[in-house]
Design an enzyme around this catalytic site. Structure first.
Site, short mmCIF file in Angstrom:
data_model
loop_
_atom_site.label_atom_id
_atom_site.label_comp_id
_atom_site.label_asym_id
_atom_site.label_seq_id
_atom_site.Cartn_x
_atom_site.Cartn_y
_atom_site.Cartn_z
CB CYS A 2 -0.87 0.04 1.24
SG CYS A 2 -1.96 -1.37 1.38
NE ARG A 27 5.37 1.52 -1.26
CZ ARG A 27 6.05 1.74 -0.15
NH1 ARG A 27 7.23 2.31 -0.23
NH2 ARG A 27 5.57 1.43 1.01
CD1 TRP A 72 0.13 -6.20 -2.81
CD2 TRP A 72 -0.02 -6.72 -0.64
NE1 TRP A 72 0.65 -7.45 -2.64
CE2 TRP A 72 0.58 -7.80 -1.34
CE3 TRP A 72 -0.21 -6.84 0.74
CZ2 TRP A 72 0.97 -8.97 -0.69
CZ3 TRP A 72 0.19 -7.99 1.38
CH2 TRP A 72 0.77 -9.05 0.66
CG ASN A 97 -0.18 2.61 3.45
OD1 ASN A 97 -1.12 2.55 2.69
ND2 ASN A 97 0.97 3.19 3.15
N GLY A 98 -1.44 -0.49 6.50
CA GLY A 98 -1.29 -1.21 7.76
C GLY A 98 -2.50 -2.10 8.02
CD GLU A 479 17.52 -14.91 -3.53
OE1 GLU A 479 16.84 -15.17 -2.53
OE2 GLU A 479 17.28 -13.94 -4.27
CE LYS A 483 14.50 -13.36 -6.41
NZ LYS A 483 15.16 -12.82 -5.28
CD GLU A 486 10.59 -13.41 -5.67
OE1 GLU A 486 9.86 -12.69 -4.99
OE2 GLU A 486 11.83 -13.39 -5.57
CG HIS A 502 18.26 -37.55 5.64
ND1 HIS A 502 18.55 -38.69 6.37
CD2 HIS A 502 19.46 -36.98 5.36
CE1 HIS A 502 19.85 -38.79 6.54
NE2 HIS A 502 20.43 -37.76 5.94
CE LYS A 601 12.16 -4.08 -4.73
NZ LYS A 601 12.91 -5.33 -4.95
C1 F6R Z 1 12.23 -11.73 -2.94
C2 F6R Z 1 12.12 -10.50 -2.19
C3 F6R Z 1 11.59 -10.57 -0.81
C4 F6R Z 1 12.31 -9.54 0.08
C5 F6R Z 1 11.65 -9.50 1.47
C6 F6R Z 1 12.37 -8.57 2.40
O1 F6R Z 1 12.76 -11.51 -4.22
O2 F6R Z 1 12.42 -9.44 -2.69
O3 F6R Z 1 11.70 -11.84 -0.28
O4 F6R Z 1 13.65 -9.89 0.18
O5 F6R Z 1 10.32 -9.09 1.33
O6 F6R Z 1 12.41 -7.27 1.88
P1 F6R Z 1 13.49 -6.23 2.36
O7 F6R Z 1 14.82 -6.71 1.92
O8 F6R Z 1 13.09 -4.94 1.70
O9 F6R Z 1 13.39 -6.15 3.86
#
Ligand code: F6R
Length: 606
Positions: A2, A27, A72, A97-98, A479, A483, A486, A502, A601
């Protein structure tokens, strides 16, 4: 996630609100809306599409006070009726927001008092509560203050009233909010980037603050209602809009920006022949010499960076290190070690769980705190004693790429500083040399892009994938899996390769691609045995191996050779092909790469 923009001016604020919302688009959001006071009435426009659609339907709307929002969804599906602003009895409009945790009981009370709810959101209770107080004759300021006392949860809000076009009230608790100071006009926003076209003079509101704005000025009140002064700062964030250039997506651009981002991050730290604690802040030398352990707190990709750092910190500096997912740590009854350095890792510096974890750590007696962040003026940076800014530049793609690799660089620098202070550091100049060489080494890995794009074609029809790594590279497998899932929506899991037998080996068959990170390190032979186990069950192997890893292509085994082995820094190099793989698989699948479904984001709610 948001976003809020609010403005009070002599001029029409609609273009300011819309441009602000556009700047918050990266975002992530699922609907957008705005409200202005037009001819003493609230005029609200909402859309479940992009801000561009809101722009279309806003043509001809004018007002010199207004609030706007990108939503959002948390409570209630993404829909026009749930989009903000929410309005009570044509008089009070609110953006929020929140999350309001006690909204159900508040809603019951308001329904009994005759208020009609037109959305499924928690936010609507705020509009009706403000109305209930305002209707009794309170000023807008007092009505909002009275409302805030009834709310449990996190919020940043903006409030206006149809019959009072000279006041905009905004407040925050647990969600970011700042005030933009103009000449004869003032603004609020949840993110400074929304306001840069109109002002770079900003006031970061503190926890519990409320601000009353008019055109000529503003007054800030703290949580107890006392008028307080907060410093006006000049934001150093550049107003240049982030251009896509020749790239198809921001994610692709950001993957390619990694050599430069790493070089910029190293610039202040690594130009000399030795590395100094001062790169982490003025108090770093004394603070870091007093600590006897490390506690890393982060979420998502940033958490994976922390997991890599644990291997470095324990092996090179000899300090005990724990890494915790922030959303777990904040509610866990842990046994604190107040002598540990708490490191919060975050691209945005706004992540609600990481902020709460930092506050929790402080409440347990931790005093040594360090934020490693990509956003200079973010909440986590402001709340930590020590700080290190990664210089990755704005990251627009929701999937984090360059922020991750620059976090790793920062964490390696921290490892070297701590090791040196404790006389554990051998070969400082070799480490510094390897760091300086890193941008060139990353560039060489990027040259694999066409090969990886071809490899990705084999994945588009898959529904699942398994990622394997060992030691330092196990977090890189995590990681890589994150990637892929997502942005391509392929279900992907990562395991330390030794864990395969296991349990997860049961999943392996000809339809399960197994991606392995196989650098030429001490665990390579062990890893090879694990890969034989996969091949023996018919699993298709995709191995990212160093040039000198003795593994050959054969039926069911695809080898992608990395240009060089980077020793301790190898996890940074091995991340790049996995980012590219996820990107090209997503392209094959035609997903919205930069704004994957359901994701945001900056995750500013719990
Ligand atoms: C994945 C991604 C998220 C962020 C997570 C933490 O690609 O971007 O998993 O890493 O939401 O966000 P930050 O780093 O902004 O605290």
């Amino acid at each position: 996630m948001c976003g809020i923009v609010g403005a009070i001016a002599e001029r029409n604020v609609v273009p300011i609100l819309l441009e602000g919302l556009q700047r918050l688009e990266y975002r992530g959001y699922d609907s957008a809306g705005l409200v202005v006071v037009e001819n003493a009435r609230l005029k609200r426009l909402r859309s479940t599409g992009r801000v561009a659609e809101l722009m279309q339907i806003s043509k001809g709307t004018e007002g010199n006070i207004g609030i706007a929002h990108t939503r959002w969804a948390t409570h209630g599906i993404p829909s026009e009726r749930n989009a903000h602003p929410h309005i009570s009895r044509d008089l009070i409009a609110v953006v929020h927001n929140g999350i309001i945790e006690n909204y159900e009981s508040l809603r019951d009370g308001l329904v009994k008092a005759g208020y009609e709810f037109t959305s499924d959101t928690d936010t609507e209770v705020i509009a009706h509560l403000v109305h209930s107080h305002y209707a009794k004759g309170m000023t807008l300021l007092k009505a909002v203050q009275a409302t805030l006392k009834e709310l449990v949860g996190a919020y940043a809000i903006g409030v206006i009233a149809a019959d009072n076009p000279d006041r905009l009230i905004s407040a925050r608790r647990g969600s970011p909010l700042l005030l933009g100071v103009g000449i004869g006009e003032n603004f609020v926003a949840s993110d400074v980037s929304a306001l840069l076209p109109v002002t770079n003079r900003v006031v970061y509101l503190e926890e519990g603050d409320l601000v009353e704005l008019d055109r000529q000025g503003y007054r800030i009140y703290d949580a107890e209602g006392n008028e307080v002064a907060r410093p006006v700062q000049t934001s150093e964030i550049s107003n240049e809009s982030v251009q896509l250039g020749n790239y198809r997506h921001y994610m692709q651009k950001e993957i390619h920006e990694q050599p430069e981002a790493i070089a910029n991050t190293l610039e202040t730290a690594c130009n000399s022949h030795s590395i100094m604690p001062g790169i982490f802040g003025a108090e770093a030398e004394s603070c870091l010499s007093r600590i006897d352990g490390i506690l890393i707190l982060a979420c998502g990709t940033s958490y994976h960076a922390g997991l890599v750092a644990r291997y470095w910190l324990e092996e090179i500096s000899g300090l005990h290190c724990t890494v915790e997912i922030a959303s777990e740590y904040r509610y866990r009854k842990s046994v604190p070690n107040p002598n540990a350095l708490v490191v919060v890792l975050s691209q945005s510096g706004e992540t609600a769980d990481t902020q709460a974890a930092l506050s929790h750590a402080k409440s347990l007696g931790h005093v040594h705190t360090l934020a490693i962040c990509n956003v200079p003026e973010s909440a986590l940076v402001r709340q930590s004693k020590l700080r290190f800014l990664t210089r990755a530049g704005p990251e627009i793609g929701v999937a984090s790429t360059k922020a991750f690799t620059t976090q790793l660089v920062a964490l390696f620098l921290l490892t070297l500083v701590l090791a040196k202070q404790r006389n554990h550091l051998t070969a400082e100049s070799e480490h510094l040399h390897a760091l300086r060489h890193l941008p060139a080494a990353v560039q060489k890995v990027l040259d694999l892009e066409p090969k990886i794009a071809r490899l990705a074609e084999k994945f588009a029809s898959k529904h699942h994938a398994l990622f394997l790594g060992r030691g330092l590279h196990y977090p890189i497998a995590l990681e890589g899996a994150l990637k892929l899932k997502e942005i391509s929506y392929i279900h992907a899991e990562a395991y330390p390769a030794g864990e395969l037998k296991h349990g997860p080996l049961a999943l392996v068959d000809k339809d399960m691609p197994v991606i392995s990170v196989a650098p030429n390190d001490a665990l390579l032979e062990k890893l090879k045995s694990n890969l034989h186990e996969v091949r023996a069950r018919g699993g298709e192997l995709y191995v990212f191996a160093d040039a000198d890893t003795h593994m050959n292509e054969e039926e069911g085994v695809h080898i992608m050779r990395m240009p060089e082995h980077a020793g301790y820094l190898s996890p940074i190099l091995h991340t790049i092909p996995l980012q590219l793989l996820a990107y090209y698989v997503a392209l094959q699948k035609g997903t919205d790469v930069d704004k994957p479904r359901n994701l945001a984001k900056s995750v500013t709610v719990e």
